[in-house]
Design an enzyme around this catalytic site. Sequence first.
Site, PDB file in Angstrom:
ATOM      1  NE  ARG A  66     -64.831  15.857 -10.943  1.00  0.00           N
ATOM      2  CZ  ARG A  66     -64.926  16.155 -12.171  1.00  0.00           C
ATOM      3  NH1 ARG A  66     -65.404  17.010 -12.597  1.00  0.00           N
ATOM      4  NH2 ARG A  66     -63.988  15.631 -12.959  1.00  0.00           N
ATOM      5  CG  HIS A  94     -60.108  17.400  -9.780  1.00  0.00           C
ATOM      6  ND1 HIS A  94     -60.312  17.540 -10.979  1.00  0.00           N
ATOM      7  CD2 HIS A  94     -61.106  16.683  -9.138  1.00  0.00           C
ATOM      8  CE1 HIS A  94     -60.858  16.618 -11.473  1.00  0.00           C
ATOM      9  NE2 HIS A  94     -61.628  15.896 -10.355  1.00  0.00           N
ATOM     10  CG  ASN A 118     -60.649  20.498 -17.757  1.00  0.00           C
ATOM     11  OD1 ASN A 118     -61.184  19.573 -18.514  1.00  0.00           O
ATOM     12  ND2 ASN A 118     -60.059  21.514 -18.244  1.00  0.00           N
ATOM     13  CG  HIS A 169     -68.742   9.685  -7.523  1.00  0.00           C
ATOM     14  ND1 HIS A 169     -67.798   8.680  -8.080  1.00  0.00           N
ATOM     15  CD2 HIS A 169     -67.992  10.799  -7.569  1.00  0.00           C
ATOM     16  CE1 HIS A 169     -66.794   9.432  -8.547  1.00  0.00           C
ATOM     17  NE2 HIS A 169     -66.625  10.679  -8.372  1.00  0.00           N
TER      18      HIS A 169
HETATM   19  C1  HEM Z   1     -62.085   7.326  -6.502  1.00  0.00           C
HETATM   20  C2  HEM Z   1     -61.482   8.090  -7.466  1.00  0.00           C
HETATM   21  C3  HEM Z   1     -62.497   9.038  -8.326  1.00  0.00           C
HETATM   22  C4  HEM Z   1     -62.591   8.897  -9.614  1.00  0.00           C
HETATM   23  C5  HEM Z   1     -61.837   7.990 -10.629  1.00  0.00           C
HETATM   24  C6  HEM Z   1     -63.596   9.903  -9.935  1.00  0.00           C
HETATM   25  C7  HEM Z   1     -63.892  10.297 -11.174  1.00  0.00           C
HETATM   26  C8  HEM Z   1     -64.871  11.092 -11.548  1.00  0.00           C
HETATM   27  C9  HEM Z   1     -65.508  11.501 -12.738  1.00  0.00           C
HETATM   28  C10 HEM Z   1     -64.869  10.942 -14.223  1.00  0.00           C
HETATM   29  C11 HEM Z   1     -66.304  12.402 -12.909  1.00  0.00           C
HETATM   30  C12 HEM Z   1     -67.099  12.742 -13.776  1.00  0.00           C
HETATM   31  C13 HEM Z   1     -66.636  14.134 -14.387  1.00  0.00           C
HETATM   32  C14 HEM Z   1     -67.504  14.396 -15.802  1.00  0.00           C
HETATM   33  O1  HEM Z   1     -67.636  13.711 -16.507  1.00  0.00           O
HETATM   34  O2  HEM Z   1     -67.862  15.706 -15.649  1.00  0.00           O
HETATM   35  C15 HEM Z   1     -66.685  12.708 -11.410  1.00  0.00           C
HETATM   36  C16 HEM Z   1     -67.538  13.546 -10.873  1.00  0.00           C
HETATM   37  C17 HEM Z   1     -67.578  13.812  -9.552  1.00  0.00           C
HETATM   38  N1  HEM Z   1     -66.639  13.595  -8.436  1.00  0.00           N
HETATM   39 FE1  HEM Z   1     -65.300  11.987  -8.552  1.00  0.00          FE
HETATM   40  N2  HEM Z   1     -63.934  10.711  -8.710  1.00  0.00           N
HETATM   41  C18 HEM Z   1     -63.095  10.078  -7.769  1.00  0.00           C
HETATM   42  C19 HEM Z   1     -63.341  10.451  -6.261  1.00  0.00           C
HETATM   43  C20 HEM Z   1     -63.895  11.561  -6.010  1.00  0.00           C
HETATM   44  C21 HEM Z   1     -63.569  12.442  -4.701  1.00  0.00           C
HETATM   45  C22 HEM Z   1     -62.638  11.857  -3.660  1.00  0.00           C
HETATM   46  C23 HEM Z   1     -64.533  13.364  -4.544  1.00  0.00           C
HETATM   47  C24 HEM Z   1     -64.756  14.157  -3.625  1.00  0.00           C
HETATM   48  C25 HEM Z   1     -64.407  13.965  -2.374  1.00  0.00           C
HETATM   49  C26 HEM Z   1     -65.235  13.327  -5.893  1.00  0.00           C
HETATM   50  C27 HEM Z   1     -66.263  14.027  -6.343  1.00  0.00           C
HETATM   51  C28 HEM Z   1     -67.063  14.304  -7.454  1.00  0.00           C
HETATM   52  C29 HEM Z   1     -68.136  14.883  -7.572  1.00  0.00           C
HETATM   53  C30 HEM Z   1     -68.966  15.658  -6.541  1.00  0.00           C
HETATM   54  C31 HEM Z   1     -68.574  14.978  -8.992  1.00  0.00           C
HETATM   55  C32 HEM Z   1     -69.691  15.382  -9.571  1.00  0.00           C
HETATM   56  C33 HEM Z   1     -69.326  16.619 -10.453  1.00  0.00           C
HETATM   57  C34 HEM Z   1     -70.368  17.573 -10.914  1.00  0.00           C
HETATM   58  O3  HEM Z   1     -71.643  16.984 -11.047  1.00  0.00           O
HETATM   59  O4  HEM Z   1     -69.992  18.586 -11.354  1.00  0.00           O
HETATM   60  N3  HEM Z   1     -64.662  12.359  -6.609  1.00  0.00           N
HETATM   61  N4  HEM Z   1     -65.520  11.811 -10.807  1.00  0.00           N
HETATM   62  C1  LIG Z   2     -60.357  21.545 -20.057  1.00  0.00           C
HETATM   63  O1  LIG Z   2     -59.318  21.416 -20.886  1.00  0.00           O
HETATM   64  C2  LIG Z   2     -59.202  21.249 -22.121  1.00  0.00           C
HETATM   65  C3  LIG Z   2     -57.691  21.087 -22.503  1.00  0.00           C
HETATM   66  O2  LIG Z   2     -57.423  19.706 -22.127  1.00  0.00           O
HETATM   67  C4  LIG Z   2     -59.668  22.525 -22.685  1.00  0.00           C
HETATM   68  O3  LIG Z   2     -59.584  22.678 -24.139  1.00  0.00           O
HETATM   69  C5  LIG Z   2     -61.027  23.081 -22.019  1.00  0.00           C
HETATM   70  O4  LIG Z   2     -61.354  24.487 -22.147  1.00  0.00           O
HETATM   71  C6  LIG Z   2     -60.926  22.823 -20.407  1.00  0.00           C
HETATM   72  N1  LIG Z   2     -62.386  22.970 -19.918  1.00  0.00           N
HETATM   73  C7  LIG Z   2     -62.520  23.919 -19.073  1.00  0.00           C
HETATM   74  C8  LIG Z   2     -64.167  23.871 -18.493  1.00  0.00           C
HETATM   75  O5  LIG Z   2     -61.942  24.491 -18.365  1.00  0.00           O
END
Ligand code: HEM
Ligand SMILES: *[C@@H]1O[C@H](CO)[C@@H](O)[C@H](O)[C@H]1NC(C)=O
Length: 330
Positions: free
Chosen positions: A64, A68, A96, A195
């Site tokens: 991820r 990002h 983030n 995902h």
């Molecule tokens: C299509 C558009 C995408 C959206 C809207 C999206 C959105 C999100 C969101 C909302 C999360 C959860 C974050 C959280 O609650 O902590 C997430 C997790 C994640 N995303 Fe995406 N994402 C997208 C594309 C991608 C892409 C392109 C990658 C990598 C190539 C990716 C890799 C991941 C991974 C691996 C996680 C899990 C992170 C973890 O377990 O710490 N995502 N994503």
């Molecule tokens: C994510 O950003 C918020 C501000 O939008 C900050 O308060 C927070 O500490 C950040 N979290 C991490 C894990 O860096």
Amino acid sequence: MRLVNLNVVFVSLLVLIEVVSVCNGRVLSPAFYRKSCPQIGRIVRSITWSKVAANPALAAKLLRLHYHDCFVRGCDASILIDSTSGNTAEKDAAPNRSIGGYDVIDEIKTKLEEECPDIVSCADIVALAARDAVSYQFGRPMWQVLTGRKDGRVSLTSEASRDLPSGNANFTTLQQQFAGLGLNIIDLVALSGAHTLGVAHCAVFQRRLNATGKGDADPSLDPEYAQFLRTQCTTPPNPAVAVALDANSSVSFDSHYFVGLRHNKGLLRSDAALLTDPRSARVVKSFQGFHVFMANFGLSMKKMGVIGVKKGARDDGEIRKNCRVVNAAN
Ligand code: HEM
Ligand SMILES: *[C@@H]1O[C@H](CO)[C@@H](O)[C@H](O)[C@H]1NC(C)=O
Ligand SMILES: *[C@@H]1O[C@H](CO)[C@@H](O)[C@H](O)[C@H]1NC(C)=O
Ligand SMILES: *[C@@H]1O[C@H](CO)[C@@H](O)[C@H](O)[C@H]1NC(C)=O
Ligand SMILES: *[C@@H]1O[C@H](CO)[C@@H](O)[C@H](O)[C@H]1NC(C)=O
């Protein structure tokens, strides 16, 4: 198209990347450091593999991190820069949540600075670590990473909020945001397959469990799965609780994400949105097969990995000494 003839598209993609790179002096290449730092592959792989072996959740974080980084200002390691008294950086933007893996990148960078000082960019480390983190489970590199990126000097919280699609985005928005970066619908579906790893926090998908404010679930969500999610999350959501994006195998890189998605068990609205367009729905269907998915994921990662790269015209990027801080101006 790519589904029909992988080889032709693979070759033309390679040619395209070479051409684009040549125009700018420095050429991105899988062997960019062959002379200047031949040990880079071994160092990134051994540190990444040992960290992921000790903590399987890190694979998702490192993957991820690269996404990002690339979506905001191109793959220039801007995601790694810490905020300063005068600037709030990308990493402190709202999207983030649960971003991590920074310490792994730091450890790799420290080792590389010992072995080949001032040679390897943080952006290349992020790209290689993402590949190696996913590849650990397979014991071999799952796609080729081009190297030769330089690091940027700018990181802005506002750009992260603008350029990263929301987990509540619909298909139109997703397609537009990806197209703006040169990524097509196949790339959108393939990259969403990331995902298959990792978790999302309850706050990110709570709207799907209370779609109209009357406690009713999003009708596009499988009712049993919605019920399961309700057992995981509270109202209001506990910021410490996160749920697997791929319910059955969140630490294994596989094609179950697409199987679940087709049964209306995609966790995020952005996941479910891939079924709302006939073109992307067809791609989702074909990616239920692991080999088709994996081949396309590798191609799309390679495409994502060259978004907006800085290739080293004099003032176009630097080799950061510390990945968290831009080099002092001289
Ligand atoms: C299509 C558009 C995408 C959206 C809207 C999206 C959105 C999100 C969101 C909302 C999360 C959860 C974050 C959280 O609650 O902590 C997430 C997790 C994640 N995303 Fe995406 N994402 C997208 C594309 C991608 C892409 C392109 C990658 C990598 C190539 C990716 C890799 C991941 C991974 C691996 C996680 C899990 C992170 C973890 O377990 O710490 N995502 N994503
Ligand atoms: C994510 O950003 C918020 C501000 O939008 C900050 O308060 C927070 O500490 C950040 N979290 C991490 C894990 O860096
Ligand atoms: C998709 O979301 C955007 C932004 O929220 C909105 O303007 C647009 O009307 C939505 N499109 C569809 C087809 O729902
Ligand atoms: C659903 O949302 C409404 C309005 O935001 C809120 O008042 C209610 O408590 C929520 N219900 C559940 C079960 O989360
Ligand atoms: C997990 O696996 C079970 C049994 O194979 C299946 O019924 C269920 O739909 C899967 N869940 C998801 C979210 O894919």
